[in-house]
Design a protein around this motif. Structure first.
Motif, mmCIF file in Angstrom:
data_model
loop_
_atom_site.group_PDB
_atom_site.id
_atom_site.type_symbol
_atom_site.label_atom_id
_atom_site.label_comp_id
_atom_site.label_asym_id
_atom_site.label_seq_id
_atom_site.Cartn_x
_atom_site.Cartn_y
_atom_site.Cartn_z
ATOM 1 N N MET A 87 0.626 -1.223 0.110
ATOM 2 C CA MET A 87 0.100 0.089 0.115
ATOM 3 C C MET A 87 0.878 1.279 0.109
ATOM 4 O O MET A 87 0.628 2.252 -0.870
ATOM 5 C CB MET A 87 -0.880 -0.203 1.093
ATOM 6 C CG MET A 87 -1.971 -1.082 1.240
ATOM 7 S SD MET A 87 -3.361 -0.941 2.316
ATOM 8 C CE MET A 87 -2.392 -1.658 3.899
ATOM 9 N N GLU A 88 1.963 1.134 0.787
ATOM 10 C CA GLU A 88 2.871 2.317 0.944
ATOM 11 C C GLU A 88 3.414 2.701 -0.365
ATOM 12 O O GLU A 88 3.810 3.792 -0.886
ATOM 13 C CB GLU A 88 3.728 2.423 1.978
ATOM 14 C CG GLU A 88 3.242 2.435 3.327
ATOM 15 C CD GLU A 88 2.522 3.811 3.705
ATOM 16 O OE1 GLU A 88 3.060 4.897 2.904
ATOM 17 O OE2 GLU A 88 1.824 4.077 4.615
ATOM 18 N N ALA A 89 3.893 1.548 -1.116
ATOM 19 C CA ALA A 89 4.560 1.591 -2.230
ATOM 20 C C ALA A 89 3.709 2.114 -3.489
ATOM 21 O O ALA A 89 4.207 3.042 -4.215
ATOM 22 C CB ALA A 89 5.154 -0.100 -2.688
ATOM 23 N N THR A 90 2.447 1.623 -3.196
ATOM 24 C CA THR A 90 1.426 2.180 -4.205
ATOM 25 C C THR A 90 1.120 3.690 -4.231
ATOM 26 O O THR A 90 1.129 4.483 -5.164
ATOM 27 C CB THR A 90 0.086 1.909 -3.963
ATOM 28 O OG1 THR A 90 -0.010 0.293 -4.193
ATOM 29 C CG2 THR A 90 -1.045 2.070 -4.983
ATOM 30 N N LEU A 91 1.186 4.284 -3.091
ATOM 31 C CA LEU A 91 1.226 5.539 -2.683
ATOM 32 C C LEU A 91 2.322 6.439 -3.242
ATOM 33 O O LEU A 91 2.129 7.393 -3.842
ATOM 34 C CB LEU A 91 1.098 6.205 -1.154
ATOM 35 C CG LEU A 91 -0.327 5.530 -0.756
ATOM 36 C CD1 LEU A 91 -0.420 6.010 0.791
ATOM 37 C CD2 LEU A 91 -1.511 6.029 -1.439
ATOM 38 N N ALA A 92 3.619 5.651 -3.124
ATOM 39 C CA ALA A 92 4.942 6.551 -3.376
ATOM 40 C C ALA A 92 4.917 6.381 -4.984
ATOM 41 O O ALA A 92 5.589 7.237 -5.728
ATOM 42 C CB ALA A 92 6.062 5.608 -2.996
ATOM 43 N N ASN A 93 4.224 5.428 -5.731
ATOM 44 C CA ASN A 93 4.099 5.201 -7.111
ATOM 45 C C ASN A 93 3.007 6.513 -7.681
ATOM 46 O O ASN A 93 3.036 6.283 -9.063
ATOM 47 C CB ASN A 93 3.529 3.852 -7.575
ATOM 48 C CG ASN A 93 3.606 3.710 -8.963
ATOM 49 O OD1 ASN A 93 5.134 3.933 -9.633
ATOM 50 N ND2 ASN A 93 2.965 3.045 -9.572
ATOM 51 N N GLY A 94 2.428 7.287 -7.011
ATOM 52 C CA GLY A 94 1.700 8.250 -7.520
ATOM 53 C C GLY A 94 0.220 8.230 -7.102
ATOM 54 O O GLY A 94 -0.435 9.276 -7.392
#
Length: 226
Positions: A87-94
Motif C-alpha cells: 500500500m505504501e509503495a502504491t502511494l509512492a508510485n503516484g
C-alpha cells in the motif's frame, strides 16, 4: 456541495459497470462520469478509481499513467491486497489513496470523500473479506468468486503461476489453491481447457470508454465506444 466526479478504470467493462452500480445509491455524493476499460480518462474528474482486478497492464505502470493525466485530480487504488508495504509503495508510485475491497459500500464512499478532501489516504477496512460481495466480475454468474475470476483472467491472458503471484501479491500455494477451486467450478481439467472457457466467457480485456458527463441520478449511459 457538488458530488465528487469519478472515473472508474479497469481492463474489464463488467468490473467498472459493477462498481458503478454499487455507487448508484450515493449519486448525490459520488457522480460516475466515465468508465474506462483499456482507455485513458478523457474527462476532468476529481478521482480516477483504479480497480486492480486482473490488472494485465500492471498496477505500477497504470497508476503512474493515471497520476500523470492532467484531467485527473487524484488516483485511488481499489484492491483486495492489504499488505502495508504494498500500500505504501502504491502511494509512492503516484496514487493519492488506497481503498480495500473489504469495505462496505458506505465505507467505500466515505473513503472516496476522505481522499478527495486530502484526509486519510489508506482505508484498509475489515480483514474478514470472505463475506463481502460487491460489484461484479466475469464468471460471477458461473459461481466464481472474484479472486477465482481474477486468477482465471490472468491465466486467460497467458500468465504463468509465478507471474500471477507477483501480480496479485499472493503466494504460489494460494494461487494453486485458487486454480484448483476455479477448475472445479468451471469443469476444466487442464490449463488449456480453462483458457478456452475464459475466452468463451468474457475473460479477455475489453477496449471501451463509456462516458456520461451529465448523468441522470444513478445512471450510466453508453455514449462512445471504440
Amino acid at each position: 456541495m457538488d458530488p465528487i466526479r469519478v472515473a472508474l478504470v479497469n481492463d474489464y467493462e463488467v468490473v467498472v459497470r459493477g462498481v458503478a452500480e454499487m455507487l448508484r445509491s450515493y449519486h448525490n455524493r459520488i457522480r460516475v462520469v466515465e468508465l474506462d476499460a483499456n482507455k485513458q480518462v478523457n474527462h476532468r474528474v476529481d478521482i480516477a478509481l483504479y480497480d486492480t482486478f486482473a490488472a494485465t497492464r500492471g498496477d505500477q505502470a497504470a497508476v503512474r499513467e493515471l497520476a500523470s493525466n492532467p484531467l485527473v485530480g487524484v488516483v485511488a487504488v481499489y484492491s483486495w491486497t492489504l499488505d502495508p508495504a504494498h500500500m505504501e509503495a502504491t502511494l509512492a508510485n503516484g496514487a493519492g489513496g488506497y481503498i480495500s475491497k473489504g469495505l462496505p459500500a458506505s465505507g467505500f464512499v466515505a473513503a472516496l470523500e476522505a481522499i478527495h478532501a486530502d484526509g486519510e489516504r489508506i482505508h484498509a477496512g475489515r480483514k474478514d473479506i470472505s463475506a463481502v460481495v460487491m460489484g461484479d466480475w466475469p464468471g460471477r454468474e458461473g459461481g466464481l468468486t472474484e479472486r477465482e475470476a481474477e486468477i482465471l483472467a490472468l491465466i486467460t491472458q497467458g500468465l504463468g503461476n509465478t507471474q500471477i503471484a507477483e501480480r496479485t501479491h499472493l503466494s504460489i500455494n494460494s494461487i494453486k489453491t485458487y486454480i484448483r477451486s476455479c477448475y472445479r467450478r468451471i469443469g476444466a481439467n487442464s490449463r488449456t481447457n480453462a483458457v478456452l472457457w475464459g475466452i468463451e466467457h468474457g475473460f479477455q480485456p475489453d477496449r471501451v470508454r463509456i462516458t456520461n458527463p451529465e448523468p441522470k441520478p444513478g445512471s450510466v449511459e453508453t455514449r462512445a465506444r471504440a
